[in-house]
Design a protein around this motif. Sequence first.
Motif, PDB file in Angstrom:
ATOM      1  N   ILE A  19       0.900  -1.298   0.013  1.00  0.00           N
ATOM      2  CA  ILE A  19      -0.124  -0.155  -0.075  1.00  0.00           C
ATOM      3  C   ILE A  19       0.886   1.185  -0.070  1.00  0.00           C
ATOM      4  CG2 ILE A  19      -1.763   1.339   1.362  1.00  0.00           C
ATOM      5  CD1 ILE A  19      -3.022  -0.849  -0.242  1.00  0.00           C
ATOM      6  N   ILE A  20       1.930   1.163   0.660  1.00  0.00           N
ATOM      7  CA  ILE A  20       2.771   2.473   0.758  1.00  0.00           C
ATOM      8  C   ILE A  20       3.269   2.438  -0.605  1.00  0.00           C
ATOM      9  CG2 ILE A  20       5.424   3.242   1.872  1.00  0.00           C
ATOM     10  CD1 ILE A  20       4.306   1.749   4.253  1.00  0.00           C
ATOM     11  N   LYS A  21       3.728   1.451  -1.143  1.00  0.00           N
ATOM     12  CA  LYS A  21       4.412   1.698  -2.544  1.00  0.00           C
ATOM     13  C   LYS A  21       3.448   2.241  -3.505  1.00  0.00           C
ATOM     14  CE  LYS A  21       7.868  -1.984  -2.131  1.00  0.00           C
ATOM     15  NZ  LYS A  21       8.000  -3.356  -2.373  1.00  0.00           N
ATOM     16  N   LEU A  22       2.024   1.709  -3.567  1.00  0.00           N
ATOM     17  CA  LEU A  22       1.036   2.128  -4.461  1.00  0.00           C
ATOM     18  C   LEU A  22       0.815   3.837  -4.277  1.00  0.00           C
ATOM     19  CD1 LEU A  22      -1.220   1.645  -6.334  1.00  0.00           C
ATOM     20  CD2 LEU A  22      -2.745   0.847  -4.461  1.00  0.00           C
ATOM     21  N   SER A  23       0.690   3.858  -2.780  1.00  0.00           N
ATOM     22  CA  SER A  23       0.232   5.285  -2.606  1.00  0.00           C
ATOM     23  C   SER A  23       1.541   6.471  -3.159  1.00  0.00           C
ATOM     24  CB  SER A  23       0.279   5.490  -1.014  1.00  0.00           C
ATOM     25  OG  SER A  23      -0.926   4.811  -0.677  1.00  0.00           O
ATOM     26  N   LYS A  24       2.619   5.946  -2.710  1.00  0.00           N
ATOM     27  CA  LYS A  24       3.819   6.750  -3.505  1.00  0.00           C
ATOM     28  C   LYS A  24       3.554   6.883  -4.900  1.00  0.00           C
ATOM     29  CE  LYS A  24       7.873   6.030  -1.599  1.00  0.00           C
ATOM     30  NZ  LYS A  24       8.986   5.161  -1.100  1.00  0.00           N
ATOM     31  N   SER A  25       3.407   5.986  -5.730  1.00  0.00           N
ATOM     32  CA  SER A  25       3.168   5.896  -7.085  1.00  0.00           C
ATOM     33  C   SER A  25       1.920   6.557  -7.549  1.00  0.00           C
ATOM     34  CB  SER A  25       3.049   4.288  -7.613  1.00  0.00           C
ATOM     35  OG  SER A  25       2.602   4.508  -9.065  1.00  0.00           O
ATOM     36  N   LEU A  26       0.695   6.379  -6.838  1.00  0.00           N
ATOM     37  CA  LEU A  26      -0.430   7.389  -7.126  1.00  0.00           C
ATOM     38  C   LEU A  26       0.086   8.767  -6.900  1.00  0.00           C
ATOM     39  CD1 LEU A  26      -3.163   5.124  -5.593  1.00  0.00           C
ATOM     40  CD2 LEU A  26      -2.653   5.623  -8.103  1.00  0.00           C
ATOM     41  N   ILE A  34      -5.861  12.745  -2.447  1.00  0.00           N
ATOM     42  CA  ILE A  34      -6.803  12.614  -1.551  1.00  0.00           C
ATOM     43  C   ILE A  34      -6.836  11.060  -1.263  1.00  0.00           C
ATOM     44  CG2 ILE A  34      -8.993  13.238  -0.868  1.00  0.00           C
ATOM     45  CD1 ILE A  34      -6.824  15.701  -1.152  1.00  0.00           C
ATOM     46  N   LEU A  35      -7.245  10.493  -2.271  1.00  0.00           N
ATOM     47  CA  LEU A  35      -7.669   8.985  -2.165  1.00  0.00           C
ATOM     48  C   LEU A  35      -6.421   8.171  -1.704  1.00  0.00           C
ATOM     49  CD1 LEU A  35     -10.263   8.451  -5.543  1.00  0.00           C
ATOM     50  CD2 LEU A  35     -10.496   9.086  -2.999  1.00  0.00           C
ATOM     51  N   SER A  36      -5.179   8.294  -2.236  1.00  0.00           N
ATOM     52  CA  SER A  36      -3.990   7.726  -1.713  1.00  0.00           C
ATOM     53  C   SER A  36      -3.622   8.025  -0.640  1.00  0.00           C
ATOM     54  CB  SER A  36      -3.040   8.106  -2.787  1.00  0.00           C
ATOM     55  OG  SER A  36      -2.832   9.407  -2.697  1.00  0.00           O
ATOM     56  N   SER A  42      -5.635   3.937   5.950  1.00  0.00           N
ATOM     57  CA  SER A  42      -6.469   2.761   6.451  1.00  0.00           C
ATOM     58  C   SER A  42      -5.508   1.352   6.087  1.00  0.00           C
ATOM     59  CB  SER A  42      -7.693   2.837   5.486  1.00  0.00           C
ATOM     60  OG  SER A  42      -7.599   2.502   4.359  1.00  0.00           O
ATOM     61  N   GLY A  43      -4.910   1.231   5.143  1.00  0.00           N
ATOM     62  CA  GLY A  43      -4.003   0.197   4.724  1.00  0.00           C
ATOM     63  C   GLY A  43      -2.900  -0.228   5.532  1.00  0.00           C
ATOM     64  N   THR A  44      -2.328   0.857   6.166  1.00  0.00           N
ATOM     65  CA  THR A  44      -1.287   0.720   7.130  1.00  0.00           C
ATOM     66  C   THR A  44      -1.771   0.539   8.351  1.00  0.00           C
ATOM     67  OG1 THR A  44      -0.822   3.074   7.279  1.00  0.00           O
ATOM     68  CG2 THR A  44       0.459   1.774   5.668  1.00  0.00           C
ATOM     69  N   SER A  45      -2.868   1.088   8.888  1.00  0.00           N
ATOM     70  CA  SER A  45      -3.495   0.857  10.154  1.00  0.00           C
ATOM     71  C   SER A  45      -4.023  -0.583  10.409  1.00  0.00           C
ATOM     72  CB  SER A  45      -4.631   1.743  10.232  1.00  0.00           C
ATOM     73  OG  SER A  45      -5.453   1.775  11.395  1.00  0.00           O
ATOM     74  N   LEU A  80      -9.822   1.235  -2.456  1.00  0.00           N
ATOM     75  CA  LEU A  80      -9.385   0.427  -3.692  1.00  0.00           C
ATOM     76  C   LEU A  80     -10.269   0.461  -4.567  1.00  0.00           C
ATOM     77  CD1 LEU A  80      -7.504  -2.578  -1.972  1.00  0.00           C
ATOM     78  CD2 LEU A  80      -6.350  -0.674  -3.173  1.00  0.00           C
ATOM     79  N   SER A  81     -11.771   0.196  -4.187  1.00  0.00           N
ATOM     80  CA  SER A  81     -12.712   0.208  -5.148  1.00  0.00           C
ATOM     81  C   SER A  81     -13.013   1.460  -5.781  1.00  0.00           C
ATOM     82  CB  SER A  81     -14.144  -0.179  -4.548  1.00  0.00           C
ATOM     83  OG  SER A  81     -13.933  -1.547  -4.100  1.00  0.00           O
ATOM     84  N   LEU A  82     -12.719   2.641  -5.180  1.00  0.00           N
ATOM     85  CA  LEU A  82     -12.840   4.105  -5.655  1.00  0.00           C
ATOM     86  C   LEU A  82     -11.832   4.320  -6.562  1.00  0.00           C
ATOM     87  CD1 LEU A  82     -14.152   6.399  -2.517  1.00  0.00           C
ATOM     88  CD2 LEU A  82     -15.197   5.892  -4.747  1.00  0.00           C
ATOM     89  N   LEU A  83     -10.629   3.835  -6.315  1.00  0.00           N
ATOM     90  CA  LEU A  83      -9.326   4.233  -7.034  1.00  0.00           C
ATOM     91  C   LEU A  83      -9.578   3.391  -8.529  1.00  0.00           C
ATOM     92  CD1 LEU A  83      -6.650   4.006  -4.413  1.00  0.00           C
ATOM     93  CD2 LEU A  83      -7.108   5.951  -5.999  1.00  0.00           C
ATOM     94  N   LYS A  84     -10.134   2.189  -8.522  1.00  0.00           N
ATOM     95  CA  LYS A  84     -10.229   1.584  -9.521  1.00  0.00           C
ATOM     96  C   LYS A  84     -11.286   2.079 -10.466  1.00  0.00           C
ATOM     97  CE  LYS A  84     -12.947  -2.110  -9.907  1.00  0.00           C
ATOM     98  NZ  LYS A  84     -14.049  -2.184 -10.676  1.00  0.00           N
ATOM     99  N   ASP A  85     -12.465   2.480  -9.702  1.00  0.00           N
ATOM    100  CA  ASP A  85     -13.625   2.929 -10.496  1.00  0.00           C
ATOM    101  C   ASP A  85     -13.661   4.306 -10.916  1.00  0.00           C
ATOM    102  OD1 ASP A  85     -14.867   0.526 -10.217  1.00  0.00           O
ATOM    103  OD2 ASP A  85     -16.083   1.185  -8.518  1.00  0.00           O
ATOM    104  N   SER A  86     -12.522   5.078 -10.338  1.00  0.00           N
ATOM    105  CA  SER A  86     -12.311   6.497 -10.769  1.00  0.00           C
ATOM    106  C   SER A  86     -10.938   6.634 -12.035  1.00  0.00           C
ATOM    107  CB  SER A  86     -11.979   7.375  -9.522  1.00  0.00           C
ATOM    108  OG  SER A  86     -10.501   6.915  -9.057  1.00  0.00           O
TER     109      SER A  86
END
Length: 122
Positions: A19-26, A34-36, A42-45, A80-86
């Motif tokens: 999740i950290i890698k994905l957030s950095k990439s986004l 915002i979404l990232s 939440s993903g690290t929590s 994750l769903s919001l990121l995909k659908d957007s």
Amino acid sequence: MKLKNNPLQNKSYDFALTIIKLSKSLMKEKKEFILSKQLLRSGTSIGANIVEANGAISTADFSAKMSISYKESLETKYWLSLLKDSGYLLEKEFSSLYEKADEISKILFSILKTTRINKNKK
């Protein structure tokens, strides 16, 4: 913070790193902040609350921390769903991450269910 005898903690730790890698990439490549950041939080929590649960001083404390972790896993699936659908996540990337989050959610739910059943037996 991997432990030999705690596969859930290890799964959540590996998931958090992904999740950290994905957030950095986004943030870097798609300029999505915002979404990232919500996903990162939440993903690290999830894993952080599992670690806290493992250090719980009572069954109620353990259950409360595991419950928070479970809710964070559900929230992570939402982001994750919001990121995909957007259009920020490709289907392949989404599916892999969603499956991992869902697996963790199911394990956490099972632990919560067992903890509550055992509490009611006492």
